[in-house]
Design a protein around this motif. Structure first.
Motif, mmCIF file in Angstrom:
data_model
loop_
_atom_site.group_PDB
_atom_site.id
_atom_site.type_symbol
_atom_site.label_atom_id
_atom_site.label_comp_id
_atom_site.label_asym_id
_atom_site.label_seq_id
_atom_site.Cartn_x
_atom_site.Cartn_y
_atom_site.Cartn_z
ATOM 1 N N GLU A 162 47.448 47.443 39.222
ATOM 2 C CA GLU A 162 47.398 46.008 38.971
ATOM 3 C C GLU A 162 46.432 45.304 39.909
ATOM 4 O O GLU A 162 45.574 44.522 39.480
ATOM 5 C CB GLU A 162 48.805 45.399 39.100
ATOM 6 C CG GLU A 162 48.851 43.946 38.665
ATOM 7 C CD GLU A 162 50.266 43.394 38.711
ATOM 8 O OE1 GLU A 162 50.391 42.197 39.015
ATOM 9 O OE2 GLU A 162 51.225 44.149 38.451
ATOM 10 N N VAL A 163 46.536 45.584 41.196
ATOM 11 C CA VAL A 163 45.653 44.948 42.187
ATOM 12 C C VAL A 163 44.217 45.441 42.007
ATOM 13 O O VAL A 163 43.273 44.645 42.023
ATOM 14 C CB VAL A 163 46.158 45.243 43.621
ATOM 15 C CG1 VAL A 163 45.174 44.753 44.664
ATOM 16 C CG2 VAL A 163 47.518 44.622 43.837
ATOM 17 N N PHE A 164 44.058 46.755 41.823
ATOM 18 C CA PHE A 164 42.727 47.335 41.673
ATOM 19 C C PHE A 164 42.001 46.717 40.482
ATOM 20 O O PHE A 164 40.848 46.290 40.587
ATOM 21 C CB PHE A 164 42.847 48.849 41.524
ATOM 22 C CG PHE A 164 41.539 49.552 41.370
ATOM 23 C CD1 PHE A 164 40.697 49.702 42.454
ATOM 24 C CD2 PHE A 164 41.147 50.060 40.145
ATOM 25 C CE1 PHE A 164 39.473 50.345 42.315
ATOM 26 C CE2 PHE A 164 39.942 50.703 40.003
ATOM 27 C CZ PHE A 164 39.098 50.854 41.094
ATOM 28 N N LEU A 165 42.673 46.657 39.340
ATOM 29 C CA LEU A 165 42.050 46.107 38.140
ATOM 30 C C LEU A 165 41.824 44.604 38.246
ATOM 31 O O LEU A 165 40.829 44.085 37.736
ATOM 32 C CB LEU A 165 42.874 46.447 36.903
ATOM 33 C CG LEU A 165 42.921 47.937 36.540
ATOM 34 C CD1 LEU A 165 43.876 48.184 35.393
ATOM 35 C CD2 LEU A 165 41.529 48.452 36.211
ATOM 36 N N LYS A 166 42.724 43.907 38.902
ATOM 37 C CA LYS A 166 42.579 42.454 39.070
ATOM 38 C C LYS A 166 41.270 42.141 39.804
ATOM 39 O O LYS A 166 40.512 41.248 39.401
ATOM 40 C CB LYS A 166 43.772 41.892 39.838
ATOM 41 C CG LYS A 166 43.656 40.432 40.182
ATOM 42 C CD LYS A 166 44.812 39.981 41.048
ATOM 43 C CE LYS A 166 44.563 38.587 41.573
ATOM 44 N NZ LYS A 166 45.524 38.222 42.605
ATOM 45 N N PHE A 167 41.006 42.866 40.871
ATOM 46 C CA PHE A 167 39.814 42.572 41.664
ATOM 47 C C PHE A 167 38.542 43.169 41.083
ATOM 48 O O PHE A 167 37.490 42.533 41.093
ATOM 49 C CB PHE A 167 40.008 43.032 43.115
ATOM 50 C CG PHE A 167 40.995 42.195 43.870
ATOM 51 C CD1 PHE A 167 40.816 40.828 44.008
ATOM 52 C CD2 PHE A 167 42.116 42.761 44.442
ATOM 53 C CE1 PHE A 167 41.720 40.050 44.701
ATOM 54 C CE2 PHE A 167 43.035 41.997 45.140
ATOM 55 C CZ PHE A 167 42.834 40.632 45.269
ATOM 56 N N THR A 168 38.611 44.379 40.571
ATOM 57 C CA THR A 168 37.392 44.984 40.035
ATOM 58 C C THR A 168 36.978 44.367 38.701
ATOM 59 O O THR A 168 35.808 44.470 38.322
ATOM 60 C CB THR A 168 37.536 46.514 39.879
ATOM 61 O OG1 THR A 168 38.671 46.811 39.073
ATOM 62 C CG2 THR A 168 37.638 47.185 41.231
ATOM 63 N N ASP A 169 37.907 43.708 38.001
ATOM 64 C CA ASP A 169 37.531 42.996 36.775
ATOM 65 C C ASP A 169 36.607 41.815 37.068
ATOM 66 O O ASP A 169 35.923 41.326 36.175
ATOM 67 C CB ASP A 169 38.768 42.494 36.030
ATOM 68 C CG ASP A 169 39.426 43.573 35.196
ATOM 69 O OD1 ASP A 169 38.801 44.640 35.008
ATOM 70 O OD2 ASP A 169 40.560 43.356 34.730
ATOM 71 N N GLN A 170 36.581 41.378 38.310
ATOM 72 C CA GLN A 170 35.700 40.274 38.705
ATOM 73 C C GLN A 170 34.250 40.725 38.885
ATOM 74 O O GLN A 170 33.357 39.906 39.037
ATOM 75 C CB GLN A 170 36.201 39.632 40.008
ATOM 76 C CG GLN A 170 37.604 39.091 39.937
ATOM 77 C CD GLN A 170 37.764 38.046 38.862
ATOM 78 O OE1 GLN A 170 36.959 37.139 38.730
ATOM 79 N NE2 GLN A 170 38.815 38.191 38.057
ATOM 80 N N VAL A 171 34.030 42.041 38.893
ATOM 81 C CA VAL A 171 32.685 42.598 39.040
ATOM 82 C C VAL A 171 32.187 42.976 37.650
ATOM 83 O O VAL A 171 32.752 43.845 37.000
ATOM 84 C CB VAL A 171 32.684 43.839 39.974
ATOM 85 C CG1 VAL A 171 31.281 44.406 40.101
ATOM 86 C CG2 VAL A 171 33.255 43.482 41.338
ATOM 87 N N ASN A 172 31.147 42.298 37.199
ATOM 88 C CA ASN A 172 30.591 42.550 35.878
ATOM 89 C C ASN A 172 29.834 43.873 35.888
ATOM 90 O O ASN A 172 28.922 44.067 36.699
ATOM 91 C CB ASN A 172 29.665 41.397 35.498
ATOM 92 C CG ASN A 172 29.176 41.500 34.087
ATOM 93 O OD1 ASN A 172 28.705 42.542 33.651
ATOM 94 N ND2 ASN A 172 29.288 40.401 33.359
#
Length: 154
Positions: free
Chosen positions: A85-95
């Motif tokens: 959850e945390v990993f995807l939340k933050f890495t989704d901000q990187v296009n």
């Protein structure tokens, strides 16, 4: 199995420079909030450093750093992992497309530095490259067509 820490440090510095380039490119190209994308890019850089470290400590394994990075990201993002959850939340901000510009630039520089070695491979490499490009294109088109057909879009 000693790790060349100076080399790893230099690679880490380069990864941070590339991370800054990615953030700037995303801001210019996609209007992405740089501050919001920093945690994600730091996670990506952390995975890359881990992958380089693992490749260095396991030289007999012949497992490339890219594979270590892919495997690590896969494990961290699996739905049953507490990190997902945390990993995807933050890495989704990187296009993702924002990361390709510096990567392709460095790949071009790398190929340019090895042009003499490429000349020695002969003209047959060009034929193989053309067939790879054609195969990749048609393979992608066939898979896309099948998926779109199954979804009823076409």
């Amino acid at each position: 199995m000693a790790v060349d820490m100076k080399k790893l440090l230099n690679q880490t510095i380069i990864l941070f420079i590339v991370g800054i380039m990615i953030l700037i490119g995303q801001r210019i190209g996609y209007g992405t909030d740089i501050i919001g994308a920093i945690p994600g890019i730091l996670m990506v850089i952390g995975i890359a450093v881990f992958a380089l470290f693992m490749r260095a400590v396991t030289p007999k394994l012949q497992f490339p750093a890219f594979a270590w990075a892919s495997l690590t990201a896969l494990i961290l993002s699996m739905p049953f992992m507490p990190t997902s959850e945390v990993f995807l939340k933050f890495t989704d901000q990187v296009n993702f497309l924002g990361t390709t510009t510096p990567i392709l630039a460095f790949a071009g520089i790398s190929v340019g530095n090895k042009i003499l070695q490429l000349k020695k491979l002969s003209w047959k490499v060009a034929i193989v490259a053309v067939f790879v490009f054609i195969g990749t294109f048609f393979g992608s088109a066939i898979v896309s067509h099948i998926v779109l057909k199954l979804q009823g879009i076409i």
